[in-house]
Design a protein around this motif. Structure first.
Motif, PDB file in Angstrom:
ATOM      1  N   ASN B  34       1.252   0.359 -11.252  1.00 30.94           N
ATOM      2  CA  ASN B  34       1.725  -0.326 -10.004  1.00 30.94           C
ATOM      3  C   ASN B  34       2.512  -0.932  -9.461  1.00 30.94           C
ATOM      4  O   ASN B  34       3.843  -2.304  -9.116  1.00 30.94           O
ATOM      5  CB  ASN B  34       0.468  -1.274 -10.215  1.00 30.94           C
ATOM      6  CG  ASN B  34       0.646  -2.455 -11.252  1.00 30.94           C
ATOM      7  OD1 ASN B  34       1.797  -2.705 -11.363  1.00 30.94           O
ATOM      8  ND2 ASN B  34      -0.710  -3.580 -11.284  1.00 30.94           N
ATOM      9  N   ASP B 183      -1.953 -11.674  -6.260  1.00 30.78           N
ATOM     10  CA  ASP B 183      -2.358 -10.502  -5.618  1.00 30.78           C
ATOM     11  C   ASP B 183      -1.829  -9.447  -4.801  1.00 30.78           C
ATOM     12  O   ASP B 183      -2.223  -8.895  -3.635  1.00 30.78           O
ATOM     13  CB  ASP B 183      -4.103 -10.704  -4.610  1.00 30.78           C
ATOM     14  CG  ASP B 183      -5.266 -11.693  -5.193  1.00 30.78           C
ATOM     15  OD1 ASP B 183      -4.684 -11.437  -6.463  1.00 30.78           O
ATOM     16  OD2 ASP B 183      -5.752 -11.879  -4.998  1.00 30.78           O
ATOM     17  N   TRP B 185      -0.407  -6.694  -6.043  1.00 24.51           N
ATOM     18  CA  TRP B 185      -0.187  -5.622  -6.586  1.00 24.51           C
ATOM     19  C   TRP B 185      -1.679  -5.862  -7.245  1.00 24.51           C
ATOM     20  O   TRP B 185      -2.552  -6.419  -7.548  1.00 24.51           O
ATOM     21  CB  TRP B 185       0.790  -5.235  -7.706  1.00 24.51           C
ATOM     22  CG  TRP B 185       1.386  -6.497  -6.729  1.00 24.51           C
ATOM     23  CD1 TRP B 185       2.913  -7.199  -7.909  1.00 24.51           C
ATOM     24  CD2 TRP B 185       2.873  -6.056  -6.475  1.00 24.51           C
ATOM     25  NE1 TRP B 185       3.757  -7.560  -6.799  1.00 24.51           N
ATOM     26  CE2 TRP B 185       3.919  -6.725  -6.318  1.00 24.51           C
ATOM     27  CE3 TRP B 185       3.199  -4.993  -5.095  1.00 24.51           C
ATOM     28  CZ2 TRP B 185       5.215  -6.839  -5.568  1.00 24.51           C
ATOM     29  CZ3 TRP B 185       3.714  -4.999  -4.243  1.00 24.51           C
ATOM     30  CH2 TRP B 185       4.514  -5.614  -4.371  1.00 24.51           C
ATOM     31  N   LYS B 186      -1.708  -3.501  -7.354  1.00 21.26           N
ATOM     32  CA  LYS B 186      -3.026  -3.642  -7.631  1.00 21.26           C
ATOM     33  C   LYS B 186      -3.158  -3.861  -9.199  1.00 21.26           C
ATOM     34  O   LYS B 186      -2.369  -3.784  -9.960  1.00 21.26           O
ATOM     35  CB  LYS B 186      -4.071  -2.364  -7.188  1.00 21.26           C
ATOM     36  CG  LYS B 186      -3.249  -1.769  -6.131  1.00 21.26           C
ATOM     37  CD  LYS B 186      -4.132  -0.908  -6.148  1.00 21.26           C
ATOM     38  CE  LYS B 186      -3.949   0.066  -4.496  1.00 21.26           C
ATOM     39  NZ  LYS B 186      -4.886  -0.581  -3.735  1.00 21.26           N
ATOM     40  N   LYS B 187      -4.553  -4.295  -9.459  1.00 20.15           N
ATOM     41  CA  LYS B 187      -5.043  -5.025 -11.013  1.00 20.15           C
ATOM     42  C   LYS B 187      -4.711  -3.344 -11.784  1.00 20.15           C
ATOM     43  O   LYS B 187      -4.743  -3.280 -13.057  1.00 20.15           O
ATOM     44  CB  LYS B 187      -6.283  -5.830 -11.260  1.00 20.15           C
ATOM     45  CG  LYS B 187      -5.732  -7.314 -10.485  1.00 20.15           C
ATOM     46  CD  LYS B 187      -5.436  -8.115 -10.992  1.00 20.15           C
ATOM     47  CE  LYS B 187      -4.888  -9.547 -10.300  1.00 20.15           C
ATOM     48  NZ  LYS B 187      -4.265  -9.351  -9.191  1.00 20.15           N
ATOM     49  N   VAL B 190      -3.199   3.504 -10.896  1.00 21.01           N
ATOM     50  CA  VAL B 190      -4.217   4.062  -9.455  1.00 21.01           C
ATOM     51  C   VAL B 190      -2.961   4.940  -9.140  1.00 21.01           C
ATOM     52  O   VAL B 190      -1.136   4.907  -9.483  1.00 21.01           O
ATOM     53  CB  VAL B 190      -4.126   2.936  -8.178  1.00 21.01           C
ATOM     54  CG1 VAL B 190      -2.265   1.678  -8.319  1.00 21.01           C
ATOM     55  CG2 VAL B 190      -3.383   3.865  -7.600  1.00 21.01           C
ATOM     56  N   THR B 198      -7.975   4.162  -2.620  1.00 24.19           N
ATOM     57  CA  THR B 198      -8.491   2.707  -3.318  1.00 24.19           C
ATOM     58  C   THR B 198      -9.172   1.653  -2.507  1.00 24.19           C
ATOM     59  O   THR B 198      -8.812   1.857  -1.022  1.00 24.19           O
ATOM     60  CB  THR B 198      -7.358   2.526  -4.623  1.00 24.19           C
ATOM     61  OG1 THR B 198      -6.625   1.790  -2.815  1.00 24.19           O
ATOM     62  CG2 THR B 198      -6.464   3.666  -5.185  1.00 24.19           C
ATOM     63  N   THR B 200      -9.719  -1.443  -3.372  1.00 23.81           N
ATOM     64  CA  THR B 200      -9.286  -2.783  -3.715  1.00 23.81           C
ATOM     65  C   THR B 200      -7.825  -3.339  -3.024  1.00 23.81           C
ATOM     66  O   THR B 200      -6.916  -2.683  -2.651  1.00 23.81           O
ATOM     67  CB  THR B 200      -8.456  -2.485  -5.045  1.00 23.81           C
ATOM     68  OG1 THR B 200      -7.845  -1.382  -5.406  1.00 23.81           O
ATOM     69  CG2 THR B 200      -9.608  -2.201  -5.434  1.00 23.81           C
ATOM     70  N   GLY B 202      -3.850  -5.444  -3.045  1.00 20.48           N
ATOM     71  CA  GLY B 202      -2.735  -5.262  -3.557  1.00 20.48           C
ATOM     72  C   GLY B 202      -2.165  -3.735  -3.583  1.00 20.48           C
ATOM     73  O   GLY B 202      -2.602  -2.971  -2.625  1.00 20.48           O
ATOM     74  N   SER B 203      -0.861  -3.494  -4.118  1.00 21.54           N
ATOM     75  CA  SER B 203      -0.500  -2.253  -3.349  1.00 21.54           C
ATOM     76  C   SER B 203       0.212  -2.146  -4.835  1.00 21.54           C
ATOM     77  O   SER B 203       0.513  -2.390  -6.267  1.00 21.54           O
ATOM     78  CB  SER B 203       1.046  -2.421  -2.494  1.00 21.54           C
ATOM     79  OG  SER B 203       1.949  -1.121  -1.812  1.00 21.54           O
ATOM     80  N   ASP B 268      -3.607  -1.193   0.332  1.00 21.84           N
ATOM     81  CA  ASP B 268      -4.288  -2.742   0.271  1.00 21.84           C
ATOM     82  C   ASP B 268      -5.720  -2.594   1.345  1.00 21.84           C
ATOM     83  O   ASP B 268      -4.867  -3.291   2.350  1.00 21.84           O
ATOM     84  CB  ASP B 268      -3.300  -3.700   0.237  1.00 21.84           C
ATOM     85  CG  ASP B 268      -3.704  -5.433  -0.002  1.00 21.84           C
ATOM     86  OD1 ASP B 268      -5.454  -5.729   0.409  1.00 21.84           O
ATOM     87  OD2 ASP B 268      -3.112  -6.201  -0.530  1.00 21.84           O
TER      88      ASP B 268
END
Lengths: 393, 354, 85
Positions: B34, B183, B185-187, B190, B198, B200, B202-203, B268
């Motif tokens: 990420n 938030d 960014w993706k946790k 990816v 996704t 979820t 975040g990017s 996101d």
């Protein structure tokens, strides 16, 4: 127009300080720096909570000091222009800053990085970047049509004024709120200190003994409106922006060229745009930071342009300190005050002419002096040079 | 008469092979983090040794990209230099800040401070090509590059012929840590090309130095024409759709005239909803493309999008990696509408024509 | 003195990021600014930091740097004079 600085929380207070040679120089009450007893600064004597209270806000909602100062100055500017409804004309907010939320970031930086962030800091996670304070100001007053931020070091807010004028010229907006806001921070104090251009005494622009500048904080904004809007709303005009220019010295990353080429070009181009001749300029509010480099460079450029017929000039930086991104906006307000009240403000602390160039600023308050056209200079790092001309309407 | 504005030179340093290559995204690189970085170029070929020794990575990236854009257009010295950046030279800023905090404000190196200034990039480019002309830096989040473009377009209406513009932002670990807490960014890990699968928030955090030479002269260097750019600050959905339809109308176009709808989809779910609304309602018959799986998201990612659009115009082809759901563009590719937004705050439309 | 000069050159190469340069390539007597090494005013400030960090010598006025940083010889002599004093 609106202004907050270490010499006053509004236009009237600033005017009184300028007339009575009251400077904002002091040692910081609010910054926890190892230099706090050694390097004097021009600090606004109110803490963040007190500033927020004046706006009916709470700091814990994420208002940085930079935002608060900007909000206060814009509030006064809007009131002075009689604007209550943002929708009455397409409006731009063009703000500027050099370090944005740094004042707050530097205090809680390790906190922000730690996995266990305290609740009270959550609203500061996204307050560091330079656009943030601009959006806070836009949202507070409901500006939606055009919002942007400029950062060109010490010429930032003079450049905001240029962009505002051009957006109006191109018909993109009818009205532009233009200026800048910057706060004292350990980051800038240490940064300028590492460049060894801070004076431990009160700064002395254009004096042979000058060694550097004093930093300050503040915000200054002016509101530009199109001729059509002014006519339509039958508005009272404070002054007219008649010329502007931004050039680049292309000499060095931080220093100005010894001959002041960029400064010379900026002043000449602004004059050319205004259609005025050299002798029409009544007063130059110089950049005049009191660094050895700036004052020689600026002084030589003025001498080259005006020769022996140099208009009255002064630096108001010893009053306010160098407010970085805010200085162009603050000094634009001072230019308007000079016109309105027929005054030339004194350049404090000047005694002896510089060795390099044979010029001397106005050192005492000059009253009943007809001021029709003011040339205001703002020069910054990265060789950025801006001159604007403000004229009696 | 309105002066047409052509893109005559490109210089782009990004996480993809976009610099010093002939092809256009012929070998796309898929990232699985990420946090993605631009591919370093051979900076020494663009910057002399005396200058380069002090430069931070973002300064090397931007100066190389800027010089490349000018070379590509055959221009030595532009009539204005305008740069945009959300975070400026964040790495030098953090370096000086951490040094200051950790060394208790003692023995600080001036170089990092000097280069932390947001306008150090535009200033350095001017210094490098000895350009005394207009030199501006915009630093307004997702409007940083767009204001630069608009400013350049205004200047060209006023008679300036060649204007260099650029969007740049760099990734930094600390800054990533801070913005991850809100938030951005993706946790989870990816696969970039599957970013839209996704569900979820975040990017992926990206970076780049994307410079362009805009010119009022159409010649063999020309990629395409920038017709218009429009920014919308915090619009609601109605205002946004209205702004889009006004934008098209102002340019005498209808939706059916758009050959590619290039979006800033970033994976996101909360942010992408806004794009899907226009895709589903207005653009349902228009081929849709995207680019942030290639460059990551950042405040000035729109400048990468403009590079994509310029390349498509000139080559009259859009690599499959750009197209959503296997769509293919209508040909000939005449009108590209680029729509990007940053966190539903800074929305922008660009119209690019071949 | 020779040890000091060598050490100093290594420190200068590191602090000013003189990539690819070796201490042997720096002439003790050659001017560091302008013609010789081609250093500028920002490098002078970095050298002031270097002196403070490595030798605990503080220079208060940047103008004093000019004479001290003329060459490796002058810089080493200055450090030695401060250390003896």
């Amino acid at each position: 127009m609106g202004v907050v600085s270490s010499i006053g929380m509004n236009v009237e207070e600033n005017l009184q300080s300028l007339k009575t040679s009251k400077t904002g120089l002091c040692f910081t009450q609010f910054l926890d720096s190892i230099h706090k007893h050694e390097l004097p600064v021009c600090e606004i004597p109110l803490d963040d909570d007190a500033l927020a209270e004046r706006l009916g806000l709470s700091v814990s909602d994420g208002y940085t000091r930079t935002s608060l100062l900007g909000l206060l100055a814009v509030k006064e500017a809007l009131a002075s222009a009689g604007i209550s409804d943002m929708k009455s004309a397409t409006t731009a907010l063009i703000s500027s800053t050099t370090v944005g939320g740094m004042r707050n970031t530097e205090v809680i930086y390790h906190e922000l990085l730690s996995p266990n962030l305290r609740e009270e800091y959550i609203n500061f996670l996204n307050s560091h970047d330079l656009g943030e304070s601009t959006e806070r100001i836009a949202d507070y007053f409901g500006v939606k049509d055009f919002v942007t931020t400029i950062s060109t070091a010490c010429s930032s807010s003079a450049n905001a004024i240029i962009l505002g004028a051009r957006l109006i010229k191109h018909g993109i907006v009818d009205r532009a709120i233009c200026g800048g806001t910057d706060t004292l921070s350990k980051f800038t104090i240490n940064g300028f200190n590492s460049l060894m251009i801070l004076d431990k005494e009160h700064s002395r622009p254009f004096d042979d003994s000058r060694v550097g500048l004093n930093l300050g904080e503040g915000a200054g904004y002016i509101i530009l409106e199109s001729e059509a809007l002014v006519k339509k709303e039958n508005k009272k005009i404070l002054a007219e922006l008649t010329g502007y220019s931004n050039t680049n010295d292309a000499f060095h990353q931080t220093a100005s060229s010894p001959e002041g080429n960029g400064a010379f070009m900026a002043m000449s181009e602004a004059l050319e745009m205004s259609g005025l001749s050299n002798s029409d300029i009544s007063y130059i509010n110089v950049h005049g930071t009191a660094t050895p480099n700036n004052d020689v460079s600026e002084g030589r450029a003025m001498h080259r342009l005006f020769g022996d017929a140099l208009p009255k000039f002064s630096s108001t930086k010893p009053f306010t300190g160098h407010t970085l991104a805010a200085c162009g906006g603050i000094e634009a307000v001072y230019a308007i005050l000079a016109i309105q009240h027929s005054l030339i403000f004194p350049s404090l602390n000047f005694k002896n002419k510089m060795n390099e160039v044979d010029i001397a600023p106005q050192t005492t308050l000059l009253e009943n002096y007809e001021v029709n056209h003011v040339l205001s200079n703002s020069f910054g790092f990265g060789g950025n040079n801006t001159s604007i001309i403000i004229s009696k309407a | 008469m309105k002066q047409p504005i052509y893109i005559n030179g490109l210089g782009v340093i990004s996480p993809q092979k976009t610099f010093d290559v002939e092809g256009f995204l012929t070998e796309p690189i898929e990232y699985h983090e990420n946090y993605i970085l631009a591919l370093d170029a051979a900076y020494k070929e663009y910057i002399n040794p005396v200058q380069i020794r002090r430069m931070s990575r973002i300064l090397k990236m931007t100066l190389s990209a800027a010089k490349k854009a000018m070379q590509d257009a055959g221009i030595e010295k532009p009539d204005a230099i305008i740069a945009g950046s959300g975070y400026g030279c964040i790495d030098d800023t953090e370096k000086f800040l951490l040094n200051m905090l950790d060394n208790k404000e003692m023995m600080l190196n001036p170089t990092a401070f000097m280069q932390s200034t947001h306008n150090s990039v535009a200033g350095m480019v001017a210094l490098n090509v000895k350009c005394n002309a207009y030199n501006f830096t915009y630093v307004h989040r997702g409007f940083s590059f767009e204001t630069s473009l608009l400013d350049a377009m205004m200047w060209m209406q006023e008679g300036k012929e060649n204007v260099l513009i650029g969007g740049f932002d760099e990734n930094s670990v600390n800054h990533h840590t801070v913005t991850n807490k809100i938030d951005f960014w993706k946790k989870e890990k990816v696969d970039a090309f599957d970013l839209l699968k996704t569900k979820t928030i975040g990017s992926i955090s990206g970076e780049g130095a994307n410079f362009m030479l805009l010119s009022s002269n159409k010649n063999e260097h020309t990629y395409g024409e920038v017709k218009d750019v429009k920014m919308c600050y915090k619009p609601n959905e109605e205002e946004l759709l209205e702004a889009l339809s006004k934008f098209l109308k102002k340019n005498n176009l209808e939706i059916k005239d758009i050959d590619i709808y290039l979006t800033g989809l970033n994976g996101d779910v909360t942010q992408d909803r806004i794009y899907y609304r226009s895709i589903n309602e207005l653009m349902k018959d228009t081929p849709v493309a995207w680019f942030k799986h290639l460059c990551g998201d950042y405040y000035t990612a729109g400048s990468f999008g403009l590079w994509v659009a310029a390349q498509i115009c000139k080559r009259q082809e859009a690599p499959a990696i750009l197209m959503l759901d296997g769509a293919s563009p209508k040909k000939p590719i005449k009108n590209i509408l680029l729509y990007n937004h940053y966190r539903n705050i800074n929305h922008s439309f660009y119209l690019i024509q071949s | 003195m020779e040890d000091l000069k060598l050490k100093l050159k290594e420190q200068i190469i590191e602090a000013l990021n003189l990539e690819g340069m070796s201490p042997a390539e720096i002439d003790d007597a050659a001017p560091m600014f302008g013609e010789g090494l081609g250093l500028d005013s920002i490098d002078a400030l970095e050298l002031i930091v270097l002196l403070e960090k490595n030798y605990s010598i503080r220079i208060e006025d940047p103008k004093d740097g000019r004479a001290i940083f003329e060459s490796i010889n002058t810089m080493a002599a200055y450090i030695q004079s401060k250390q003896i004093a």
